[in-house]
Design a protein around this motif. Sequence first.
Motif, PDB file in Angstrom:
ATOM      1  N   ALA A 167     -17.888 -83.136  -3.980  1.00 23.31           N
ATOM      2  CA  ALA A 167     -18.264 -83.972  -5.122  1.00 23.31           C
ATOM      3  C   ALA A 167     -17.526 -83.552  -6.383  1.00 23.31           C
ATOM      4  O   ALA A 167     -17.013 -84.393  -7.142  1.00 23.31           O
ATOM      5  CB  ALA A 167     -19.770 -83.917  -5.347  1.00 23.31           C
ATOM      6  N   ILE A 168     -17.441 -82.237  -6.626  1.00 19.10           N
ATOM      7  CA  ILE A 168     -16.762 -81.748  -7.820  1.00 19.10           C
ATOM      8  C   ILE A 168     -15.259 -82.010  -7.732  1.00 19.10           C
ATOM      9  O   ILE A 168     -14.633 -82.464  -8.710  1.00 19.10           O
ATOM     10  CB  ILE A 168     -17.033 -80.241  -8.008  1.00 19.10           C
ATOM     11  N   SER A 169     -14.656 -81.737  -6.596  1.00 14.51           N
ATOM     12  CA  SER A 169     -13.223 -81.968  -6.442  1.00 14.51           C
ATOM     13  C   SER A 169     -12.888 -83.442  -6.627  1.00 14.51           C
ATOM     14  O   SER A 169     -11.904 -83.794  -7.285  1.00 14.51           O
ATOM     15  CB  SER A 169     -12.755 -81.488  -5.065  1.00 14.51           C
ATOM     16  N   ASN A 170     -13.701 -84.311  -6.050  1.00 11.24           N
ATOM     17  CA  ASN A 170     -13.467 -85.750  -6.182  1.00 11.24           C
ATOM     18  C   ASN A 170     -13.493 -86.174  -7.645  1.00 11.24           C
ATOM     19  O   ASN A 170     -12.644 -86.944  -8.105  1.00 11.24           O
ATOM     20  CB  ASN A 170     -14.520 -86.500  -5.370  1.00 11.24           C
ATOM     21  N   MET A 171     -14.458 -85.663  -8.400  1.00 14.29           N
ATOM     22  CA  MET A 171     -14.540 -85.988  -9.824  1.00 14.29           C
ATOM     23  C   MET A 171     -13.301 -85.512 -10.569  1.00 14.29           C
ATOM     24  O   MET A 171     -12.724 -86.252 -11.384  1.00 14.29           O
ATOM     25  CB  MET A 171     -15.787 -85.350 -10.432  1.00 14.29           C
ATOM     26  N   ARG A 172     -12.864 -84.304 -10.295  1.00 13.59           N
ATOM     27  CA  ARG A 172     -11.737 -83.741 -11.038  1.00 13.59           C
ATOM     28  C   ARG A 172     -10.443 -84.499 -10.754  1.00 13.59           C
ATOM     29  O   ARG A 172      -9.619 -84.693 -11.647  1.00 13.59           O
ATOM     30  CB  ARG A 172     -11.589 -82.255 -10.707  1.00 13.59           C
ATOM     31  N   PHE A 173     -10.241 -84.953  -9.517  1.00 12.06           N
ATOM     32  CA  PHE A 173      -9.028 -85.701  -9.226  1.00 12.06           C
ATOM     33  C   PHE A 173      -9.108 -87.139  -9.730  1.00 12.06           C
ATOM     34  O   PHE A 173      -8.081 -87.791  -9.891  1.00 12.06           O
ATOM     35  CB  PHE A 173      -8.729 -85.662  -7.728  1.00 12.06           C
ATOM     36  N   ASN A 174     -10.289 -87.625  -9.974  1.00  7.78           N
ATOM     37  CA  ASN A 174     -10.409 -88.922 -10.634  1.00  7.78           C
ATOM     38  C   ASN A 174     -10.208 -88.819 -12.136  1.00  7.78           C
ATOM     39  O   ASN A 174      -9.791 -89.786 -12.787  1.00  7.78           O
ATOM     40  CB  ASN A 174     -11.777 -89.542 -10.330  1.00  7.78           C
ATOM     41  N   GLN A 175     -10.487 -87.655 -12.711  1.00  6.87           N
ATOM     42  CA  GLN A 175     -10.378 -87.481 -14.158  1.00  6.87           C
ATOM     43  C   GLN A 175      -8.942 -87.541 -14.667  1.00  6.87           C
ATOM     44  O   GLN A 175      -8.734 -87.769 -15.850  1.00  6.87           O
ATOM     45  CB  GLN A 175     -11.020 -86.157 -14.575  1.00  6.87           C
TER      46      GLN A 175
END
Length: 399
Positions: A167-175
């Motif tokens: 979940a955290i990795s997905n958010m960071r690569f979307n940012q």
Amino acid sequence: MAPSRPAAEAPSLDIDPYSMPVLLNPYPFQEALRDRAPVVRLTAHGVYATGRHAEALEILGDPGRFSSSGGVGIQDIRKPGNHRIPNRLNEVDPPAHTALRGVLSRLMSPIKIRGWREGFDAVAGQLIDELRDADGVDGVRDIAETYVLRAFSGAVGIDLPRDNTMAISNMRFNQVGPDNETLRESVRRAGPHLEWFQGLTQRDAVQPGSIGELLYDCEDRGEITPGTAANMLLTFVGGGTDSTITSLSHTLHLLARNPDQWARLRADSGLARVAVEEAIRLESPFQMIYRTTLGETELSGTRLPRDAKIGVFLGAANRDPRKFDAPDRYDLSRETAGIHVGFGHGIHMCLGQMLARHEADVILTALSRAFERMELAGTPVYRPVNQMRQLSSLPLRLH
């Protein structure tokens, strides 16, 4: 001598690379980007872009003209409203970058990485035993995610629960993309895990003998500035997990779709690294990365103003027919290591690429020895991510 031709303005391309149709199927956009011109202006976001291999090498290889200090995403993080804490390795220029990369290169030397191989082998062996008893397998969740999270957490020295980490990795690569619904949805999913993320890299949370402990030791000796150890460990959460999981998932998908190439791998396990390199070329986990011009400059006859964001679309460059013969074909006879730009290029080339190669080599070798055939058992599903080309589900049948 004939006078030189003045630089031209970049032609426009009216396709949004962050729209849902493109995120789920980027190939028509990639072809349009390559064919339109060496450099185009993406009207949807007011930035420049290239999808060609030669231009990708020039941009990524010249930090004196194309800076990382504006951030590797579409937003210029130096400007009001876009500011965020930069990645201390990937979003800085020399000389600060040179000093830190030297320290990290020493910590992740080939000798140290080879020393972790015994742990990778043990994780792979345990996973193979689990897969033998499985009726159906999801190549993403049951193989790529399970193996990488187990293997990498031991090396980096951080406990990485699956749901929190993904979940955290997905958010960071979307940012690193625009403020679109893809980003907002990933932020909502990551919300329950933010407190865990904040405490993830505290010194008392890292394991003895790991990369994490070594980083904090360097900080104590003054080799890196205070706060760098935590910053780098947060980077490793995504760079060392999502990217490796994604490249391994794509490799499994391509091998399942190409049984002749699986047979070649079974006949010669030394092709495991070739298999993953070719998958990274063909299905680049990171689809784009940005640089910012330090001054007015010219690229392939196109004028670029100062402080302009230019996206290097790695996925498009890795399928550039100007560089690769039959670029849409998965072929283990193709040697692309050091040629494709899936790991980047130049001074910011992925520092963890050797670790990723070792992890992939171990599990692909183990799988090819354990199973005679691997085939698709359903339709693969892709996860839309602003920066990445990522599978969320890969139904497989192992024989």
